[in-house]
Motif scaffolding. Structure first.
Motif, PDB file in Angstrom:
ATOM      1  N   SER B 112       0.836  -1.207   0.000  1.00  0.00           N
ATOM      2  CA  SER B 112       0.000   0.000   0.000  1.00  0.00           C
ATOM      3  C   SER B 112       0.872   1.259   0.000  1.00  0.00           C
ATOM      4  CB  SER B 112      -1.001  -0.012   1.159  1.00  0.00           C
ATOM      5  OG  SER B 112      -0.420   0.438   2.317  1.00  0.00           O
ATOM      6  N   GLY B 116       0.495   4.062  -2.806  1.00  0.00           N
ATOM      7  CA  GLY B 116       0.219   5.429  -2.349  1.00  0.00           C
ATOM      8  C   GLY B 116       1.394   6.372  -2.554  1.00  0.00           C
ATOM      9  N   HIS B 117       2.384   5.960  -3.336  1.00  0.00           N
ATOM     10  CA  HIS B 117       3.582   6.764  -3.644  1.00  0.00           C
ATOM     11  C   HIS B 117       4.423   7.082  -2.410  1.00  0.00           C
ATOM     12  CE1 HIS B 117       2.489   7.317  -7.815  1.00  0.00           C
ATOM     13  NE2 HIS B 117       1.298   7.751  -7.460  1.00  0.00           N
ATOM     14  N   GLN B 118       4.188   6.384  -1.312  1.00  0.00           N
ATOM     15  CA  GLN B 118       5.000   6.661  -0.116  1.00  0.00           C
ATOM     16  C   GLN B 118       6.431   6.159  -0.290  1.00  0.00           C
ATOM     17  OE1 GLN B 118       2.931   5.502   3.569  1.00  0.00           O
ATOM     18  NE2 GLN B 118       1.025   5.843   2.508  1.00  0.00           N
ATOM     19  N   ASP B 120       7.976   6.062  -3.202  1.00  0.00           N
ATOM     20  CA  ASP B 120       8.587   7.086  -4.066  1.00  0.00           C
ATOM     21  C   ASP B 120       9.003   8.295  -3.238  1.00  0.00           C
ATOM     22  OD1 ASP B 120       8.400   5.694  -6.400  1.00  0.00           O
ATOM     23  OD2 ASP B 120       6.544   6.623  -7.082  1.00  0.00           O
ATOM     24  N   THR B 121       8.143   8.678  -2.294  1.00  0.00           N
ATOM     25  CA  THR B 121       8.453   9.829  -1.441  1.00  0.00           C
ATOM     26  C   THR B 121       9.734   9.563  -0.649  1.00  0.00           C
ATOM     27  OG1 THR B 121       6.090  10.265  -1.240  1.00  0.00           O
ATOM     28  CG2 THR B 121       7.518  11.327   0.366  1.00  0.00           C
ATOM     29  N   ILE B 122       9.856   8.369  -0.125  1.00  0.00           N
ATOM     30  CA  ILE B 122      11.066   8.005   0.627  1.00  0.00           C
ATOM     31  C   ILE B 122      12.301   8.136  -0.267  1.00  0.00           C
ATOM     32  CG2 ILE B 122      12.265   5.970   1.577  1.00  0.00           C
ATOM     33  CD1 ILE B 122       9.626   5.259   2.962  1.00  0.00           C
ATOM     34  N   ARG B 123      12.169   7.680  -1.510  1.00  0.00           N
ATOM     35  CA  ARG B 123      13.306   7.782  -2.452  1.00  0.00           C
ATOM     36  C   ARG B 123      13.616   9.244  -2.778  1.00  0.00           C
ATOM     37  NH1 ARG B 123      11.942   4.226  -7.461  1.00  0.00           N
ATOM     38  NH2 ARG B 123      14.065   4.783  -8.071  1.00  0.00           N
ATOM     39  N   VAL B 124      12.564  10.029  -2.968  1.00  0.00           N
ATOM     40  CA  VAL B 124      12.775  11.447  -3.286  1.00  0.00           C
ATOM     41  C   VAL B 124      13.456  12.164  -2.114  1.00  0.00           C
ATOM     42  CG1 VAL B 124      11.604  13.636  -3.743  1.00  0.00           C
ATOM     43  CG2 VAL B 124      10.883  11.581  -4.940  1.00  0.00           C
ATOM     44  N   PHE B 125      13.129  11.764  -0.901  1.00  0.00           N
ATOM     45  CA  PHE B 125      13.758  12.381   0.276  1.00  0.00           C
ATOM     46  C   PHE B 125      15.215  11.937   0.452  1.00  0.00           C
ATOM     47  CE2 PHE B 125       9.520  13.084   2.748  1.00  0.00           C
ATOM     48  CZ  PHE B 125       9.276  14.189   1.950  1.00  0.00           C
ATOM     49  N   GLY B 126      15.657  11.036  -0.408  1.00  0.00           N
ATOM     50  CA  GLY B 126      17.060  10.631  -0.357  1.00  0.00           C
ATOM     51  C   GLY B 126      17.323   9.398   0.467  1.00  0.00           C
ATOM     52  N   PHE B 127      16.276   8.693   0.891  1.00  0.00           N
ATOM     53  CA  PHE B 127      16.486   7.456   1.647  1.00  0.00           C
ATOM     54  C   PHE B 127      16.467   6.271   0.687  1.00  0.00           C
ATOM     55  CE2 PHE B 127      14.049  10.283   4.526  1.00  0.00           C
ATOM     56  CZ  PHE B 127      15.007  10.463   5.494  1.00  0.00           C
ATOM     57  N   PRO B 129      15.014   2.828   0.094  1.00  0.00           N
ATOM     58  CA  PRO B 129      13.879   2.055   0.629  1.00  0.00           C
ATOM     59  C   PRO B 129      14.297   0.711   1.224  1.00  0.00           C
ATOM     60  CG  PRO B 129      13.378   2.858  -1.572  1.00  0.00           C
ATOM     61  CD  PRO B 129      14.820   3.161  -1.329  1.00  0.00           C
ATOM     62  N   LYS B 132      15.639   1.690   4.626  1.00  0.00           N
ATOM     63  CA  LYS B 132      14.628   2.308   5.486  1.00  0.00           C
ATOM     64  C   LYS B 132      13.464   1.353   5.778  1.00  0.00           C
ATOM     65  CE  LYS B 132      12.937   6.151   7.389  1.00  0.00           C
ATOM     66  NZ  LYS B 132      13.447   6.502   8.701  1.00  0.00           N
TER      67      LYS B 132
END
Lengths: 247, 254
Positions: B112, B116-118, B120-127, B129, B132
């Motif tokens: 999920s 929900g692109h979460q 992707d958000t983690i990747r964009v923030f530089g983490f 996955p 993390k």
């Protein structure tokens, strides 16, 4: 400058972008329009290096990101601030922790400093009162605002990327989000906004790109968009008639 | 599924499993995320592990009691329950419960997050996955499944004791002394190594399936189902292989 140089991309056997050539300056206010499944969101994901093109190159400030590895893309991604469709907030964390997510990882700020910074950012997008709410308790509009706040936490990016920022919102909330998007780009920072709502795009953007069958059917200003003869675009323009002229 | 896609999936799975294992000893470390996962996997699974292992122990003891009484060998209940539970049933049953509760949760949560692109958000923030999201889940499985197995084994033996003493009317002291006798280094090792392997398999498979989710609610259902099915199959197969290897290495004659 963002440059797409002959970019093609497919999801399995379905080709969504075909030999796309495109240049966007960091200061430009661009709306990418098109129907569902036309590759609008794919453009944003390609810019951030979340997916790699099948063919062609993507240059960010002259730097080819297509061959970069995941760990090398961090600096590229930090130039942007993206708000995904429906916000993409971490649903296990409350609003404060969502906004503080990067602050906790990348700064050595104390708890008081984080609290103060989070309140300041939430205040700037008008949702300070939601600080202790969980994402499922937020309305659609608040969701987007918190998502914008979270994307601002680490500082000001060179450019904003918005993926369907007003989809699913009532006209009042959509209008508020458009106003927020316009406010955030007042200091010359541009954005790329992916949307299928022409009326919202006309409120905030100066340049309009229309995608059809994986290619750019139109690239120009609002005047050109509103007076084009292309039937596919005319169908989208009709939408304004139903929803009211936004500009 | 065509061969190319299958090979690609296998390659991606091995890469994720390898990077997940390597991530345990490489910076950055996300202790808080690992603690949250441990709480979910360990404390959250305690009751269900307790109930399942208790009844497995009781059922095993009951079956043995019925069979051994006809041979006049009911005094061996403790020994056979002990060996079965410590070497085989405890680790396997606990791993299956862990798959149903924790593994399915991992796959559906990550799935999920993908939809929900979460992620992707983690990747964009530089983490990363894997670091993390996957490593904390592998760490929590490597720590909590062995811990739950120890508890599950103890509870199963307790269930066996209840049946042996109160249904089969055997001596409780003799039951426990039989258990003590089978708790040799070889028997304990034969059972203790398995939960680590199972924990790694479950977490790797379920994280991979979760992160591979595509296509909305139907895709999420498919990836979660696949995660649980693959984990169960791999537990059973690896249990056989491990048993074969451990019996040989620990010097048991077959």
């Amino acid at each position: 400058m963002i440059v797409f140089d002959g970019v093609s991309f497919s999801y399995g056997s379905r080709r969504v972008l075909r030999d796309v050539h495109l240049s966007v300056g960091f200061h430009e206010r661009v709306a990418v329009l098109g129907g569902s499944g036309e590759g609008k969101t794919t453009i944003l994901r390609l810019i951030l290096g979340l997916i790699k093109p099948d063919e062609g190159r993507i240059l960010i400030e002259g730097d080819d990101i297509t061959a970069k590895r995941e760990e090398e893309l961090r600096d590229v991604r930090m130039k942007f601030s993206i708000v995904f469709q429906e916000g993409a907030l971490f649903d296990s964390l409350d609003v404060k922790e969502n906004v503080a997510y990067c602050l906790r990882e990348y700064t050595s700020m104390s708890e008081e400093e984080i609290d103060s910074r989070v309140r300041e950012i939430l205040g700037s997008v008008g949702v300070e009162q939601a600080i202790h709410l969980m994402p499922e308790e937020l309305s659609g509009g608040m969701h987007r605002r918190v998502s914008i706040a979270r994307s601002l936490a680490l500082g000001t990016p060179k450019m904003f990327l918005y993926d369907e920022p007003t989809t699913g919102l009532d006209p009042v909330n959509a209008d508020n989000i458009c106003r927020l998007i316009a406010d955030l780009s007042k200091d010359g920072r541009g954005f790329i906004m992916v949307t299928h709502k022409v009326s919202d795009a006309l409120k905030v953007a100066d340049r309009f790109i229309f995608l059809k069958d994986g290619s750019l059917l139109f690239d120009g200003d609002s005047r050109g968009l509103l007076h084009t003869d292309a039937p596919e675009i005319r169908m989208f323009i009709e939408e304004i008639g139903h929803q009211g002229q936004g500009c | 599924m065509d061969i190319k896609a299958l090979l690609s999936d296998l390659q991606n799975f091995y890469t994720l499993a390898y990077r997940g294992l390597l991530g345990i000893v490489r910076r950055p470390f996300y202790f808080k995320d690992a603690m949250i996962q441990m709480d979910y996997a360990g404390a959250g699974s305690l009751v269900i592990v307790f109930i399942v292992d208790l009844f497995v122990g009781m059922a095993l003891s009951l079956q043995l009691s019925a069979e051994l009484s006809s041979l006049g060998m009911k005094m061996y209940i403790g020994m056979i329950v002990g060996i079965s539970v410590v070497r085989e049933l405890g680790p396997v049953v606990t791993a299956l419960v862990f798959t149903g509760r924790v593994g399915a949760g991992m796959a559906s949560e990550l799935g999920s997050m993908v939809l929900g692109h979460q992620v992707d958000t983690i990747r964009v923030f530089g983490f990363d996955p894997v670091k993390k999201l996957v490593v904390p889940r592998i760490v929590s499985s490597l720590i909590m499944l062995p811990a739950l197995t120890v508890i599950g084994v103890a509870v199963s033996l307790l269930g066996g004791y209840y049946i042996a003493v109160f249904v089969s009317h055997q001596s409780g002291t003799f039951y426990w002394s039989s258990i003590r006798n089978i708790l040799t280094m070889e028997n304990v090792l034969a059972g203790a190594i398995k939960p680590f392997i199972f924990g790694y398999l479950i977490s790797s498979i379920c994280c991979y399936m979760g992160l591979s989710t595509k296509g909305g609610a139907v895709g999420l259902r498919q990836s979660t189902t696949m995660a649980v099915v693959m984990s169960i199959v791999m537990i059973i197969i690896s249990d056989f292989l491990l048993t074969r290897v451990l019996l040989y290495v620990l010097g048991f004659s077959v």
